[in-house]
Design a protein around this motif. Structure first.
Motif, mmCIF file in Angstrom:
data_model
loop_
_atom_site.group_PDB
_atom_site.id
_atom_site.type_symbol
_atom_site.label_atom_id
_atom_site.label_comp_id
_atom_site.label_asym_id
_atom_site.label_seq_id
_atom_site.Cartn_x
_atom_site.Cartn_y
_atom_site.Cartn_z
ATOM 1 N N GLU A 108 0.849 -1.190 0.000
ATOM 2 C CA GLU A 108 0.000 0.000 0.000
ATOM 3 C C GLU A 108 0.887 1.244 0.000
ATOM 4 O O GLU A 108 1.943 1.278 0.629
ATOM 5 C CB GLU A 108 -0.895 0.010 1.234
ATOM 6 N N HIS A 109 0.430 2.283 -0.697
ATOM 7 C CA HIS A 109 1.230 3.514 -0.781
ATOM 8 C C HIS A 109 0.586 4.608 0.051
ATOM 9 O O HIS A 109 -0.600 4.893 -0.069
ATOM 10 C CB HIS A 109 1.358 3.949 -2.238
ATOM 11 N N LEU A 110 1.414 5.226 0.885
ATOM 12 C CA LEU A 110 0.999 6.361 1.707
ATOM 13 C C LEU A 110 1.797 7.564 1.216
ATOM 14 O O LEU A 110 3.030 7.555 1.220
ATOM 15 C CB LEU A 110 1.264 6.115 3.186
ATOM 16 N N PHE A 111 1.091 8.588 0.785
ATOM 17 C CA PHE A 111 1.729 9.776 0.249
ATOM 18 C C PHE A 111 1.757 10.865 1.326
ATOM 19 O O PHE A 111 0.711 11.306 1.799
ATOM 20 C CB PHE A 111 0.992 10.269 -0.996
ATOM 21 N N LEU A 112 2.955 11.243 1.715
ATOM 22 C CA LEU A 112 3.143 12.270 2.731
ATOM 23 C C LEU A 112 3.548 13.552 2.018
ATOM 24 O O LEU A 112 4.672 13.684 1.505
ATOM 25 C CB LEU A 112 4.207 11.854 3.750
ATOM 26 N N GLY A 113 2.602 14.500 1.955
ATOM 27 C CA GLY A 113 2.836 15.741 1.260
ATOM 28 C C GLY A 113 3.104 16.861 2.253
ATOM 29 O O GLY A 113 2.235 17.211 3.052
ATOM 30 N N ARG A 114 4.300 17.426 2.190
ATOM 31 C CA ARG A 114 4.658 18.496 3.125
ATOM 32 C C ARG A 114 4.633 19.837 2.420
ATOM 33 O O ARG A 114 5.082 19.975 1.279
ATOM 34 C CB ARG A 114 6.065 18.249 3.713
ATOM 35 N N ARG A 115 4.092 20.843 3.110
ATOM 36 C CA ARG A 115 4.114 22.203 2.576
ATOM 37 C C ARG A 115 5.431 22.854 2.998
ATOM 38 O O ARG A 115 5.720 22.948 4.190
ATOM 39 C CB ARG A 115 2.935 23.018 3.076
ATOM 40 N N PRO A 116 6.252 23.290 2.048
ATOM 41 C CA PRO A 116 7.534 23.899 2.412
ATOM 42 C C PRO A 116 7.368 25.144 3.291
ATOM 43 O O PRO A 116 6.342 25.834 3.200
ATOM 44 C CB PRO A 116 8.143 24.267 1.048
#
Length: 274
Positions: free
Chosen positions: A266-274
């Motif tokens: 399973e893929h977990l996408f961790l999107g961080r705001r710079p």
């Protein structure tokens, strides 16, 4: 497909089988029941009773659910869909347990969290995480806020953490939703995004596919509008996120994966705001 266009190489299933037709009918039946409060109460009561019986029948120590804290000799399996890895007590799936483990470990941290499409099985998880102020949001189910994810009536940079699990595949304009997630996230904040995902091909979507059975065949569920593929990280990056694509096999040791019955692919996408 059922009454629409012919077979496409991108769709999930080749044609509508008896099992798929039954799954669509069942889903539409449940949707009808949920619109009638008394019947919905009976449905929830029946599901709760079934969960209690399953938890007793499957009690043991080989498996553990980090959502409800239950211990079982094995997880449950849904008869119609064939899906396995479902907690007998709280009905969590592998993705829910992976999220609960990440939250407990502090890998996804933030004081103020926006949680879209909040499943009740997460309530005990956040009850243990007293440092997190959880604000729930949805257009249809009960939540703190009634929000359209593509046009949120929220201030800029107002949350440090966002949980968006199995939501974007329901949203026709997913790029607008991703931009809104980025807008309401504070600098340094993190959005945890999960969707149905196929890493070996690009996203498949076709707005002309609108019938529930056709969507089931094309996208894997009767109310999905796409099945995401290996360009999902690029879509999130296009909204401004710095994206880290991880799997439970990378995030947890082998004993945790086995004991909590996580999906290593399973893929977990961790999107961080710079």
């Amino acid at each position: 497909m059922a009454d629409g266009p012919g077979f496409s190489a991108g769709q999930v299933f080749e044609h509508p089988t008896v099992r798929l037709r039954a799954a669509v009918l069942l889903a539409r039946g449940i949707e009808w029941v949920l619109r009638h409060h008394r019947l919905a109460g009976l449905l929830y009561a029946g599901a709760d009773a079934n969960a209690r019986v399953s938890a007793v029948l499957l009690r043991g120590d080989a498996r553990e659910c980090p959502c409800c804290g239950g211990h079982f000799r094995r997880m449950s399996r849904r008869r119609l869909s064939g899906w396995g890895g479902i907690c007998p007590r709280c009905r969590s799936h592998p993705r829910h347990r992976a999220i609960a483990l990440l939250l407990a470990r502090g890998d996804v941290a933030g004081r103020r969290l926006l949680h879209f499409a909040p499943e009740p099985l997460f309530d005990p998880v956040f009850a243990r995480l007293t440092a997190i102020e959880r604000v729930t949001a949805d257009l249809h189910i009960p939540a703190h806020l009634r929000l359209d994810i593509t046009e949120m009536d929220l201030p800029d940079r107002s949350f440090e953490l966002i949980l968006c699990s199995h939501v974007l595949e329901h949203v026709p304009d997913d790029r607008a939703a991703m931009s809104e997630l980025y807008r309401v996230l504070s600098p340094g904040g993190l959005a945890l995004v999960l969707t149905p995902y196929r890493p070996d091909r690009p996203t498949y979507e076709d707005p002309s596919i609108t019938k529930p059975l056709d969507r089931m065949v094309a996208f894997g569920q009767q109310d999905h509008v796409r099945i995401y593929g290996n360009d999902l990280a690029d879509r999130l990056s296009g909204a401004g996120f710095e994206v880290d694509d991880r799997t439970p096999g990378e995030l947890f040791d082998a004993s945790t994966v086995e004991r909590c019955e996580l999906d290593v692919d399973e893929h977990l996408f961790l999107g961080r705001r710079p």
